[in-house]
Design a protein around this motif. Structure first.
Motif, short mmCIF file in Angstrom:
data_model
loop_
_atom_site.label_atom_id
_atom_site.label_comp_id
_atom_site.label_asym_id
_atom_site.label_seq_id
_atom_site.Cartn_x
_atom_site.Cartn_y
_atom_site.Cartn_z
N ARG A 299 0.82 -1.25 0.07
CA ARG A 299 -0.08 0.05 0.05
C ARG A 299 0.77 1.35 -0.12
O ARG A 299 0.52 2.29 -0.63
CB ARG A 299 -0.98 0.05 1.24
CG ARG A 299 -2.17 -0.56 0.92
CD ARG A 299 -3.29 -0.48 2.04
NE ARG A 299 -3.19 -1.83 2.90
CZ ARG A 299 -3.17 -1.98 4.03
NH1 ARG A 299 -3.11 -0.79 4.93
NH2 ARG A 299 -3.09 -3.05 4.64
N LYS A 300 1.87 1.28 0.98
CA LYS A 300 2.67 2.46 1.07
C LYS A 300 3.49 2.47 -0.52
O LYS A 300 3.57 3.80 -0.89
CB LYS A 300 3.67 2.15 2.14
CG LYS A 300 3.36 2.52 3.41
CD LYS A 300 4.10 2.44 4.50
CE LYS A 300 3.38 2.82 5.84
NZ LYS A 300 4.27 3.08 6.83
N LEU A 301 4.04 1.50 -1.07
CA LEU A 301 4.74 1.70 -2.50
C LEU A 301 3.65 2.22 -3.47
O LEU A 301 3.98 2.96 -4.53
CB LEU A 301 5.25 0.26 -2.87
CG LEU A 301 6.41 -0.33 -2.22
CD1 LEU A 301 6.68 -1.64 -2.80
CD2 LEU A 301 7.65 0.68 -2.38
N GLY B 129 6.56 7.14 -8.12
CA GLY B 129 7.89 7.63 -8.39
C GLY B 129 8.75 7.28 -7.52
O GLY B 129 10.08 6.87 -7.98
N PHE B 130 8.66 7.34 -6.23
CA PHE B 130 9.59 7.07 -5.14
C PHE B 130 10.01 5.26 -5.36
O PHE B 130 11.05 5.21 -5.21
CB PHE B 130 9.20 7.41 -3.86
CG PHE B 130 10.24 7.02 -2.75
CD1 PHE B 130 11.32 7.59 -2.75
CD2 PHE B 130 9.75 5.67 -1.95
CE1 PHE B 130 12.45 7.44 -1.67
CE2 PHE B 130 10.67 5.71 -1.00
CZ PHE B 130 11.85 6.25 -0.92
N SER B 131 9.01 4.72 -5.56
CA SER B 131 8.69 3.27 -5.46
C SER B 131 9.69 2.72 -6.86
O SER B 131 10.54 1.94 -6.69
CB SER B 131 7.69 2.73 -5.68
OG SER B 131 6.55 3.06 -4.42
N ALA C 88 11.94 4.41 -8.45
CA ALA C 88 13.39 4.92 -8.25
C ALA C 88 13.92 3.84 -7.41
O ALA C 88 15.15 3.49 -7.36
CB ALA C 88 13.66 6.25 -7.79
N THR C 89 13.23 3.66 -6.04
CA THR C 89 13.84 2.50 -5.10
C THR C 89 14.05 1.34 -5.62
O THR C 89 15.22 0.55 -5.62
CB THR C 89 12.92 2.54 -3.73
OG1 THR C 89 12.75 3.78 -3.37
CG2 THR C 89 13.54 1.65 -2.80
N ILE C 90 13.27 0.63 -6.50
CA ILE C 90 13.22 -0.46 -7.09
C ILE C 90 14.49 -0.54 -7.95
O ILE C 90 15.27 -1.58 -8.29
CB ILE C 90 12.23 -0.92 -7.74
CG1 ILE C 90 11.04 -1.34 -6.84
CG2 ILE C 90 12.26 -2.27 -8.32
CD1 ILE C 90 9.58 -1.45 -7.12
N CYS C 91 14.56 0.31 -8.83
CA CYS C 91 15.62 0.70 -9.81
C CYS C 91 17.27 0.65 -9.37
O CYS C 91 18.02 0.00 -9.64
CB CYS C 91 15.42 1.86 -10.84
SG CYS C 91 14.15 1.64 -12.06
N THR C 92 17.09 1.39 -8.11
CA THR C 92 18.19 1.38 -7.32
C THR C 92 18.69 0.26 -6.87
O THR C 92 19.83 -0.12 -7.06
CB THR C 92 18.32 2.55 -6.03
OG1 THR C 92 17.85 3.93 -6.84
CG2 THR C 92 19.66 2.61 -5.53
#
Length: 132
Positions: free
Chosen positions: A14-16, A21-23, A25-29
């Motif tokens: 739910r938070k993701l 956009g943040f999710s 970027a986090t997954i790509c990182t």
């Protein structure tokens, strides 16, 4: 999966979903970090951790000349220095020298186009040195 783990997983999803956009970027990182770590470990494993494919490879020793005064980290051995080392050798069971190079291979009869192949020039004593 326990009830607590399932609830934690649903809450994380739910938070993701709230910040896509943040999710992303986090997954790509994370993906880039895991991929880079895997690539680096593969290279370290192949180059440093695995033994050489020769019998008693832990007994092989490399010898190089350097000329730090003229900023050369590695200078090729001359035939004369190799013969001098071989004549005065008291420490090594066998000695040999090699030089990396490349050759061109082509076979007109089989329609094989010319191609460069990594190879090496070596003394006849290299094969007994490597026990092959």
């Amino acid at each position: 999966m326990s009830v607590f783990a399932a609830n934690d997983f649903r809450q994380a999803l739910r938070k993701l979903g709230r910040a896509p956009g943040f999710s992303a970027a986090t997954i790509c990182t994370l993906a880039l970090g895991i991929g880079a770590t895997t690539a680096i470990f593969s290279i370290v494993d192949a180059v440093i951790l695995r033994p050489l494919p020769y019998e008693q490879s832990d007994r092989l020793v490399g010898l190089w000349h350097s000329a730090k005064g003229i900023a050369l980290e590695e200078v090729q051995q001359s035939d004369g220095s190799y013969l001098l080392y071989r004549k005065n050798n008291r420490a090594f069971e066998e000695m040999g020298i090699y030089q990396n190079t490349a050759v061109t291979f082509a076979d007109a009869a089989r329609n094989i186009e010319p191609q460069r192949i990594p190879s090496a020039y070596m003394t006849a004593s290299m094969l007994p040195t490597l026990r092959v």
